[in-house]
Design an enzyme around this catalytic site. Structure first.
Site, PDB file in Angstrom:
ATOM      1  N   ALA A 268      15.035  39.188  13.936  1.00  0.00           N
ATOM      2  CA  ALA A 268      15.843  39.212  12.722  1.00  0.00           C
ATOM      3  C   ALA A 268      16.365  37.810  12.446  1.00  0.00           C
ATOM      4  O   ALA A 268      16.244  36.914  13.284  1.00  0.00           O
ATOM      5  CB  ALA A 268      17.015  40.173  12.879  1.00  0.00           C
ATOM      6  N   GLU A 270      19.639  35.480  10.545  1.00  0.00           N
ATOM      7  CA  GLU A 270      21.048  35.528  10.148  1.00  0.00           C
ATOM      8  C   GLU A 270      21.379  34.865   8.813  1.00  0.00           C
ATOM      9  O   GLU A 270      22.512  34.408   8.624  1.00  0.00           O
ATOM     10  CB  GLU A 270      21.880  34.866  11.250  1.00  0.00           C
ATOM     11  N   GLU A 304      22.918  39.119  14.889  1.00  0.00           N
ATOM     12  CA  GLU A 304      22.814  38.433  13.589  1.00  0.00           C
ATOM     13  C   GLU A 304      24.174  38.365  12.902  1.00  0.00           C
ATOM     14  O   GLU A 304      24.525  37.362  12.299  1.00  0.00           O
ATOM     15  CB  GLU A 304      21.781  39.118  12.689  1.00  0.00           C
ATOM     16  N   GLU A 326      22.261  29.855  19.583  1.00  0.00           N
ATOM     17  CA  GLU A 326      21.544  31.002  20.145  1.00  0.00           C
ATOM     18  C   GLU A 326      22.101  31.431  21.501  1.00  0.00           C
ATOM     19  O   GLU A 326      22.301  32.617  21.755  1.00  0.00           O
ATOM     20  CB  GLU A 326      20.042  30.734  20.221  1.00  0.00           C
TER      21      GLU A 326
HETATM   22  N1  TRP Z   1      17.761  32.770  14.319  1.00  0.00           N
HETATM   23  C1  TRP Z   1      16.993  33.947  14.602  1.00  0.00           C
HETATM   24  C2  TRP Z   1      17.792  34.690  15.652  1.00  0.00           C
HETATM   25  O1  TRP Z   1      18.688  35.390  15.358  1.00  0.00           O
HETATM   26  C3  TRP Z   1      15.642  33.622  15.132  1.00  0.00           C
HETATM   27  C4  TRP Z   1      14.507  33.688  14.180  1.00  0.00           C
HETATM   28  C5  TRP Z   1      14.234  34.656  13.306  1.00  0.00           C
HETATM   29  C6  TRP Z   1      13.425  32.777  14.073  1.00  0.00           C
HETATM   30  N2  TRP Z   1      13.049  34.402  12.664  1.00  0.00           N
HETATM   31  C7  TRP Z   1      12.553  33.263  13.117  1.00  0.00           C
HETATM   32  C8  TRP Z   1      13.098  31.609  14.711  1.00  0.00           C
HETATM   33  C9  TRP Z   1      11.367  32.612  12.788  1.00  0.00           C
HETATM   34  C10 TRP Z   1      11.917  30.943  14.377  1.00  0.00           C
HETATM   35  C11 TRP Z   1      11.075  31.450  13.420  1.00  0.00           C
HETATM   36  O2  TRP Z   1      17.651  34.494  16.815  1.00  0.00           O
HETATM   37 ZN    ZN Z   2      20.017  34.191  17.048  1.00  0.00          ZN
END
Ligand code: TRP
Ligand code: ZN
Length: 885
Positions: A268, A270, A304, A326
């Protein structure tokens, strides 16, 4: 696809941006065979970079430039420079407005990055560097802007038009089209941008903030899924309340939206006010989603949502700081899940996962520190190290500072850096300043890769009544070849007396004992701690709660481990003692298998498990965890040279022995729990998860006996249960059994019943792909021809190919190399379709150093074949080239 050798990007080269963007105004015109993106950027020279007006270099990939205008001046070809990934302009003033129009093709975007179509809906994925596939921009997280977004699309096909922030207007347009405008007042980097257009329904709710204001909550899904949103909505409201109570963090916009899409590279995303989710992490109801899926939905929704503060309000200065958001957010969601369910069970699951997969990554060719020094493709760094080890690092900060000190630190972090793009150092500085401590040495956890080893030895002096523990830490070499300095390692421990009680702990130099479980902070390569007033030699319980991500060893014998299993006051360490006992016993069996001897199981393992099964006072979820033998992947990770066949044979032999020798106890616990399940409607809550997990692990053992009454019970559970947890376990148990006719029957019945539910069909693919029965590869190849399978959907790839290569170790590692060849062919095909997925599926091949020389050669040959197969994406190129280096 790249045209030149991919470049390495270094943290040491970081420089603040030359220009800033204060406002971003976007208009999207969506058409079936292309889309137009108009961007108006209000920009200025970054005062921090001094006087003068250097060239303005905007990121952009796969964009067709239609027009570009600087202030009132339409530019022509001679006024700018264009290449494969940038547009260079020459501003004439400190402050200016840039207008561009580009043409893009979301309808043929199979990489699922940027703007793309999932089924009939448009959606975006911009993290990390996808926004540059939407428009020319300063696509880096330290450039933060407000966004206003207008979406124009055909009314009939796309009645719902969404973007970040608050809706500020909408209306009809020409030719059956309509428009909507959204405004996000919070400055954000482009990676948090989102847009959705589709024919969606939504479930609505409201949440009342601690401050009294209401937030509108909406979960958007395709109409057929409207009955599967309730669990996610409940999880969202719990998350919002928890973040207020535990971190003092309120939500900031008036609306919070989640959209479920079927084609998504990760779990997912955010995006501010508009989270976009893989449908597997939103949709859940009893009939179609397992307990594990329900818990995953709860955890990912929380993750998220928590990013709104740890990621969005405070974001990363550059992508080397990815773990800032993260690691911290995984730590937060794990604590949330621990509070909502069983804390010990959550910890056991997380540690088992970390030790199996992150430890393997940290010992492999892609090993990198929690804050990497360099990368080729940032998408390859959304890793277990950044996420899981990063969360462990945050957890150690809390262990060292205590819960209260940690909260003071997080308060200061939020207050000091709200609205900024910051670094891991800024996070640690806030923790230091709020607590008056120095974490300089601790920060080595951010800069040094590799899993530290911690060897512990003991010494008891009965006349002086002194007991001492000596700790020796070391860290194996990693591909960066850098010298490793000692880490700060918090070791939570206790000392058990002969009755199993925790002794009061008084360290040498202390006037009196301070508690019976305490945290020692190791800082040296070798360090000894002396405990006083110890009347008889105690048994140490070390690294309670897994207080640091290290490989600890202490020379326990099997009787001592059995004692800890029963008496340790720390639930995690009771489980851990059982795991260590199992590892010793399994390694002995592996040795027997390799020596061509008959296998003989140490009866103490049976005795220990009998005690666990017979303990009605123990949380059934703990019983289930303690009955689970270490997995084949974990046994591989801890081997010098992994003998896949011996590991499988040993573990299966042990499982069968357990099933036979403990049949009656397992059978009665199975029946008692199944009986409760039969008359209890499905509830997604810890005590029910616990009952079903014990019931189901018991069933999977029982079937190994091959007894007809177990088959009958399994078929009954398959047919009559009202929920996917029981049904899928029954399916898996039959699929892994020798009952061929029944196997075909249940698979057929299941597929027939659930053929219209892609998430359930993913489970159906996975169960078959993971089955260790002979002929695994042929089964997987046949399943790839099934109408429900497609390489274009990442969930399908993970369900079939990922499960085969990651879980079906005997079949994947077939000695003839057929599994390797199959995976390499797929990676080559996926490389052209979806580089991020191609690169992730490669991981099992990168672990070639773990295997015997024949397998090593076969695996390396496949990596070399991929490298030579043509133009590789930077994603696949980086992983393959580093694996072969
Ligand atoms: N930031 C997202 C998380 O909650 C990670 C993520 C979602 C992501 N889609 C992506 C990272 C596509 C790289 C590519 O962890
Ligand atoms: Zn994340």
């Amino acid at each position: 696809m790249r045209t030149e050798q991919p470049q390495v990007i270094y943290l040491k080269d970081y420089q603040a941006p030359e220009y800033l963007i204060d406002e971003t105004h976007l208009t999207f015109e969506l058409f079936e065979d292309h889309s137009l993106v108009h961007a108006q950027l209000l920009m200025r020279r970054n005062p921090a970079r001094g006087e003068g007006l250097p060239p303005l270099v905007l990121n952009g990939q796969q964009l067709q430039l239609v027009s570009v205008q600087l202030d009132d001046q339409a530019l022509s070809a001679g006024d700018y420079q264009l290449d494969d990934d940038s547009l260079t302009l020459h501003p004439k003033a400190q402050t200016f407005t840039l207008d561009t129009t580009v043409k893009i093709h979301p309808e043929s975007n199979t990489a699922l990055e940027g703007l793309y179509k999932s089924g009939s809906m448009y959606c975006t994925q911009c993290e990390a560097e996808g926004f540059r596939k939407i428009t020319y921009y300063l696509d880096r997280p330290d450039v933060m802007s407000t966004f206003t977004t207008t979406v124009i699309a055909e009314q009939h096909r796309y009645p719902i038009l969404l973007s970040n922030g608050n809706p500020i207007g909408s209306g009809p347009a020409d030719d059956g089209r309509h428009w909507a405008t959204w405004e996000d007042p919070f400055k954000k980097p482009a990676y948090l941008f989102a847009l959705v257009a589709g024919d969606l329904w939504c479930v609505e709710d409201t949440f009342t903030r601690q401050s009294g204001r209401d937030v509108a909550l909406r979960i958007y899904v395709e109409p057929e899924n409207i009955d599967k949103c309730q669990h996610a909505m409940v999880s969202l409201k719990k998350s919002m309340r928890w973040d207020e109570e535990v971190y003092g963090r309120e939500y900031d916009l008036d609306i919070f939206m989640i959209v479920a899409v079927n084609d998504f590279n990760m779990g997912a995303m955010e995006n501010k006010g508009l989270n976009i989710f893989n449908s597997s992490c939103v949709l859940a109801r009893a009939e179609t989603a397992t307990d594990a899926a329900h818990q995953r939905v709860e955890g990912v929704v929380a993750h998220e949502y928590f990013h709104n503060w740890t990621g969005n309000r405070i974001t990363c200065r550059d992508w080397f700081q990815l773990s800032l958001k993260e690691g911290f957010t995984v730590f937060r969601d794990a604590e949330f899940s621990a509070d909502m369910n069983s804390r010990t069970v959550k910890r056991i699951e997380d540690v088992a996962y970390l030790r199996t997969h992150q430890f393997a990554e940290d010992a492999g060719p892609m090993a990198h520190p929690v804050r990497p020094d360099s990368f080729i493709e940032i998408s390859n760094f959304y890793t277990l190290t950044i996420y899981e080890k990063g969360a462990e690092v945050v957890g150690m900060v809390r262990t060292l500072l205590g819960a209260e000190g940690f909260r003071k630190g997080s308060d200061l972090y939020f207050e000091r850096h709200d609205g900024q793009a910051v670094t891991c150092d800024d996070f640690i500085k806030a923790m230091e300043d709020a607590n008056g401590v120095d974490l300089t040495q601790f920060k080595r956890w951010y800069s040094q890769a590799g899993t530290p080893r911690l060897e512990v030895s003991e010494d008891y002096d009965s006349t002086a009544q002194r007991y001492s523990l000596t700790f020796r830490q070391s860290c194996p070499q990693t591909p960066d070849k850098r010298e490793k300095l000692p880490f700060v390692i918090p070791v939570a421990l206790g000392l058990l007396d002969a009755e199993g009680n925790d002794l009061p702990l008084r360290l040498d130099g202390e006037a009196s004992a301070q508690g019976s479980s305490r945290v020692l902070s190791l800082t040296e390569a070798e360090q000894t701690f002396i405990f006083l007033d110890i009347a008889a030699k105690p048994l140490p319980s070390l690294l309670r709660g897994f207080s640091a991500p290290v490989k600890l060893s202490f020379p326990y014998n099997r009787d001592q481990l059995m004692f800890l299993m029963q008496h340790d006051s720390d639930g995690f360490n009771r489980w851990e003692a059982g795991q260590q006992l199992s590892v010793q016993v399994l390694q002995e069996l592996i040795g027997q298998h390799q020596a061509g001897q008959p296998l003989s199981l140490d009866p103490r393992l049976i005795t220990a498990l009998a005690t666990v099964i017979g303990n009605d006072a123990l949380d059934p979820a703990m019983v289930a965890e303690m009955l689970s033998l270490p997995g084949e992947a974990y046994l591989t990770e801890i081997s010098q040279v992994a003998d896949v066949d011996a590991i499988h044979a040993a573990r299966e032999f042990a499982r069968k022995q357990i099933a036979e020798q403990l049949f009656d106890a397992l059978w009665s616990r199975y029946q008692a729990n199944r009986e409760v399940s039969r008359r209890t409607p499905y509830v997604a809550a810890a005590e029910h998860f616990a009952r079903r997990s014990l019931q189901n692990i018991a069933l999977s053992y029982l079937m190994l006996s091959g007894k007809p009454q177990v088959l009958a019970a399994t078929l009954e559970q398959f047919k009559d249960s009202d929920n996917m947890t029981e049904r899928l376990t029954a399916l898996a148990v039959v699929v892994n059994s020798p009952f061929e006719a029944e196997r075909a029957e249940v698979l057929q019945a299941f597929a027939e019943h659930f053929k219209d539910n892609p998430l359930v069909m993913d489970q159906w693919f996975s169960v078959q792909a993971a089955s260790s029965l002979p002929g695994g590869l042929a089964r997987v190849k046949a399943l790839m021809q099934h109408p429900a399978f497609t390489l274009k959907n990442p969930n399908k790839v993970r369900a079939l190919i990922g499960a085969f290569a990651g879980q079906n170790l005997v079949n994947f590692h077939a000695a003839d190399g057929s599994g390797y060849r199959f995976l390499a062919d797929l990676v080559i095909e996926l490389n052209a379709l979806n580089p991020q997925i191609a690169s992730r599926q490669l991981a099992p091949l990168t672990r070639w150093r773990k295997y015997d020389s024949a397998r090593q050669a076969l695996m390396k040959a496949e990596l070399e074949r991929i490298l030579a197969s043509g133009t590789l994406s930077s994603d696949v190129y980086e992983v393959v080239s580093k694996s072969l280096a």
